[in-house]
Design a protein around this motif. Structure first.
Motif, PDB file in Angstrom:
ATOM      1  N   CYS A 228       0.797  -1.226  -0.299  1.00 58.84           N
ATOM      2  CA  CYS A 228      -0.055  -0.012   0.061  1.00 58.84           C
ATOM      3  C   CYS A 228       0.890   1.171  -0.115  1.00 58.84           C
ATOM      4  O   CYS A 228       1.680   1.605   0.993  1.00 58.84           O
ATOM      5  CB  CYS A 228      -0.873  -0.004   1.147  1.00 58.84           C
TER       6      CYS A 228
ATOM      7  N   LEU B 231      -4.311  -4.438  10.548  1.00 64.49           N
ATOM      8  CA  LEU B 231      -3.629  -3.950   9.406  1.00 64.49           C
ATOM      9  C   LEU B 231      -3.581  -5.086   8.289  1.00 64.49           C
ATOM     10  O   LEU B 231      -4.037  -4.868   7.365  1.00 64.49           O
ATOM     11  CB  LEU B 231      -2.141  -3.527   9.682  1.00 64.49           C
TER      12      LEU B 231
ATOM     13  N   LEU C  17      -7.091  -4.865   6.905  1.00 59.82           N
ATOM     14  CA  LEU C  17      -7.394  -3.917   5.942  1.00 59.82           C
ATOM     15  C   LEU C  17      -6.493  -3.935   4.565  1.00 59.82           C
ATOM     16  O   LEU C  17      -6.926  -3.571   3.575  1.00 59.82           O
ATOM     17  CB  LEU C  17      -6.773  -2.588   6.775  1.00 59.82           C
ATOM     18  N   MET C  18      -5.542  -4.501   4.819  1.00 61.15           N
ATOM     19  CA  MET C  18      -4.494  -4.682   3.621  1.00 61.15           C
ATOM     20  C   MET C  18      -5.063  -5.662   2.602  1.00 61.15           C
ATOM     21  O   MET C  18      -4.755  -5.802   1.460  1.00 61.15           O
ATOM     22  CB  MET C  18      -3.140  -4.851   3.742  1.00 61.15           C
TER      23      MET C  18
ATOM     24  N   PRO D 272      -8.075  -3.433   0.592  1.00 59.52           N
ATOM     25  CA  PRO D 272      -7.742  -1.886   0.228  1.00 59.52           C
ATOM     26  C   PRO D 272      -8.734  -1.181  -0.486  1.00 59.52           C
ATOM     27  O   PRO D 272      -9.561  -1.629  -0.983  1.00 59.52           O
ATOM     28  CB  PRO D 272      -6.494  -2.152  -0.670  1.00 59.52           C
TER      29      PRO D 272
ATOM     30  N   ARG E 170      -2.394   3.754  13.702  1.00 54.96           N
ATOM     31  CA  ARG E 170      -2.299   5.013  12.884  1.00 54.96           C
ATOM     32  C   ARG E 170      -0.862   5.906  13.269  1.00 54.96           C
ATOM     33  O   ARG E 170      -0.385   6.612  12.346  1.00 54.96           O
ATOM     34  CB  ARG E 170      -3.574   6.053  13.126  1.00 54.96           C
TER      35      ARG E 170
ATOM     36  N   MET F 130      -3.275   7.605   5.861  1.00 59.17           N
ATOM     37  CA  MET F 130      -3.650   5.924   5.362  1.00 59.17           C
ATOM     38  C   MET F 130      -4.656   5.267   5.645  1.00 59.17           C
ATOM     39  O   MET F 130      -5.416   4.832   4.761  1.00 59.17           O
ATOM     40  CB  MET F 130      -2.276   4.963   5.536  1.00 59.17           C
ATOM     41  N   ILE F 131      -4.935   5.539   7.096  1.00 52.21           N
ATOM     42  CA  ILE F 131      -6.221   4.851   7.607  1.00 52.21           C
ATOM     43  C   ILE F 131      -7.039   5.981   7.652  1.00 52.21           C
ATOM     44  O   ILE F 131      -7.111   7.012   8.660  1.00 52.21           O
ATOM     45  CB  ILE F 131      -5.953   4.194   8.818  1.00 52.21           C
TER      46      ILE F 131
ATOM     47  N   TYR G 162     -13.724   2.380   8.766  1.00 54.24           N
ATOM     48  CA  TYR G 162     -12.412   2.938   8.234  1.00 54.24           C
ATOM     49  C   TYR G 162     -12.299   2.291   7.049  1.00 54.24           C
ATOM     50  O   TYR G 162     -12.856   1.551   6.219  1.00 54.24           O
ATOM     51  CB  TYR G 162     -11.427   1.937   9.124  1.00 54.24           C
ATOM     52  N   ARG G 163     -11.153   2.981   6.102  1.00 53.06           N
ATOM     53  CA  ARG G 163     -10.639   2.748   4.791  1.00 53.06           C
ATOM     54  C   ARG G 163      -9.321   2.840   4.727  1.00 53.06           C
ATOM     55  O   ARG G 163      -8.665   3.998   5.150  1.00 53.06           O
ATOM     56  CB  ARG G 163     -11.581   3.614   4.082  1.00 53.06           C
ATOM     57  N   LEU G 164      -8.599   1.813   4.103  1.00 54.98           N
ATOM     58  CA  LEU G 164      -7.333   1.864   3.977  1.00 54.98           C
ATOM     59  C   LEU G 164      -7.111   2.371   2.646  1.00 54.98           C
ATOM     60  O   LEU G 164      -7.516   1.850   1.457  1.00 54.98           O
ATOM     61  CB  LEU G 164      -6.519   0.581   4.178  1.00 54.98           C
ATOM     62  N   ASN G 165      -6.410   3.796   2.440  1.00 55.17           N
ATOM     63  CA  ASN G 165      -6.441   4.575   1.196  1.00 55.17           C
ATOM     64  C   ASN G 165      -5.066   4.051   0.707  1.00 55.17           C
ATOM     65  O   ASN G 165      -4.008   4.264   1.134  1.00 55.17           O
ATOM     66  CB  ASN G 165      -6.479   5.797   1.389  1.00 55.17           C
TER      67      ASN G 165
END
Ligand code: CA
Length: 223
Positions: free
Chosen positions: A129, A158, A161-162, A165, A198, A205-206, A214-217
Motif C-alpha cells: 500500500c 492491518l 485492512l490490507m 484495500p 495510525r 493511510m487509514i 475505516y478505509r485503507l487508502n
C-alpha cells in the motif's frame, strides 16, 4: 482473519487451533458437521478448514449445503490418505483446495494464506500500500523498507485492512473478523487499535469514515 476449523480428532484439533492462533488467526472450532453447518451459516469466516469424515453430518454434505446457500468462503478440505474419491467429491461439492492427512502444519498455513489472499483478489504474498508493505509469509511489515514494529493485535488489524484495500470496513466487520466466537467483543477496542496503528503509519493511510468505519487508502502509483 477468522477461521472455522472443522475437525473431530481432538489431538489434531488442538494442534491446529494452536498453530493457527500463533499465526495470528482467530479460530472457532467445530467438532462435528452439525456445529460446522451452524457456525458457517451464522458467523463470517475468511476461510474454512473442513475435515470430510465427521460425526453427525459428513463434510461433503456440509459443503454442498453452504454452496447451495451461495456461501463463497474459501474452503480447504482435509481428506484421508488414499481416498482419491473423497477429493473428487470434495471438489465437486465446492472445495477450493485440499490436503491429505497426515500433513505438515506449515503446508496447511501456506495454503490457508494463499486461499485468503486469492479470495481478496490478491496475487502476491507481499501486500503493498504505497510505501507500506506486509509480507503475509513472514508477518513482517515495512514502511519505506524500514521495519515497523506492530503488536499482534495491530498486525491482525492491518492485515485485514490490507486484504481489503480502498474498501469501507465497519467496526462490526473488523470485530467479527479479528476475534473468535468465545472472545469478549467490544468494538471500542477496535478504535483503540486503529489509533495506535495510525501513529505508526503515514497520517492519511487509514481514513475514518464517520459513523461507518475505516478505509485503507492506497496511494495511486506514480506514473
Ligand atoms: Ca475425521
Amino acid at each position: 482473519m477468522r477461521i472455522l476449523l472443522v475437525e473431530d480428532d481432538p489431538d489434531l484439533s488442538r494442534q491446529l487451533k494452536s498453530a493457527l492462533g500463533d499465526a495470528g488467526y482467530a479460530v472457532d472450532h467445530a467438532p462435528d458437521g452439525e456445529e460446522a453447518q451452524f457456525l458457517g451459516e451464522t458467523e463470517p469466516y475468511d476461510a474454512v478448514i473442513l475435515d470430510l469424515g465427521l460425526p453427525k453430518v459428513d463434510g461433503v454434505s456440509v459443503l454442498e449445503r453452504w454452496r447451495r446457500e451461495n456461501m463463497a468462503v474459501p474452503v480447504l478440505i482435509l481428506t484421508a490418505r488414499g481416498a482419491w474419491s473423497e477429493k473428487v467429491a470434495g471438489f465437486d461439492a465446492g472445495a477450493d483446495d485440499y490436503l491429505t492427512k497426515p500433513f505438515h502444519t506449515e503446508e496447511l498455513l501456506a495454503r490457508v494464506r494463499a486461499l485468503i489472499r486469492r479470495a481478496s483478489g490478491l496475487a502476491s504474498a507481499l501486500l503493498a500500500c504505497g510505501p507500506l508493505a506486509l509480507d503475509t509469509r513472514s508477518g513482517k511489515v515495512t514502511l519505506d523498507g524500514q521495519p515497523v514494529n506492530l503488536t499482534a493485535q495491530e498486525f491482525k488489524l492491518l492485515s485485514y485492512l490490507m486484504h481489503h484495500p480502498n474498501e469501507l470496513v465497519s467496526r462490526t466487520v473488523l470485530t467479527e473478523h479479528l476475534y473468535a466466537q468465545d472472545f469478549e467483543r467490544d468494538s471500542n477496542t477496535i478504535e483503540v487499535f486503529v489509533a495506535r496503528l495510525r501513529k505508526k503509519l503515514p497520517a492519511a493511510m487509514i481514513e475514518t469514515v464517520r459513523g461507518l468505519g475505516y478505509r485503507l487508502n492506497v496511494p495511486a502509483s506514480p506514473a
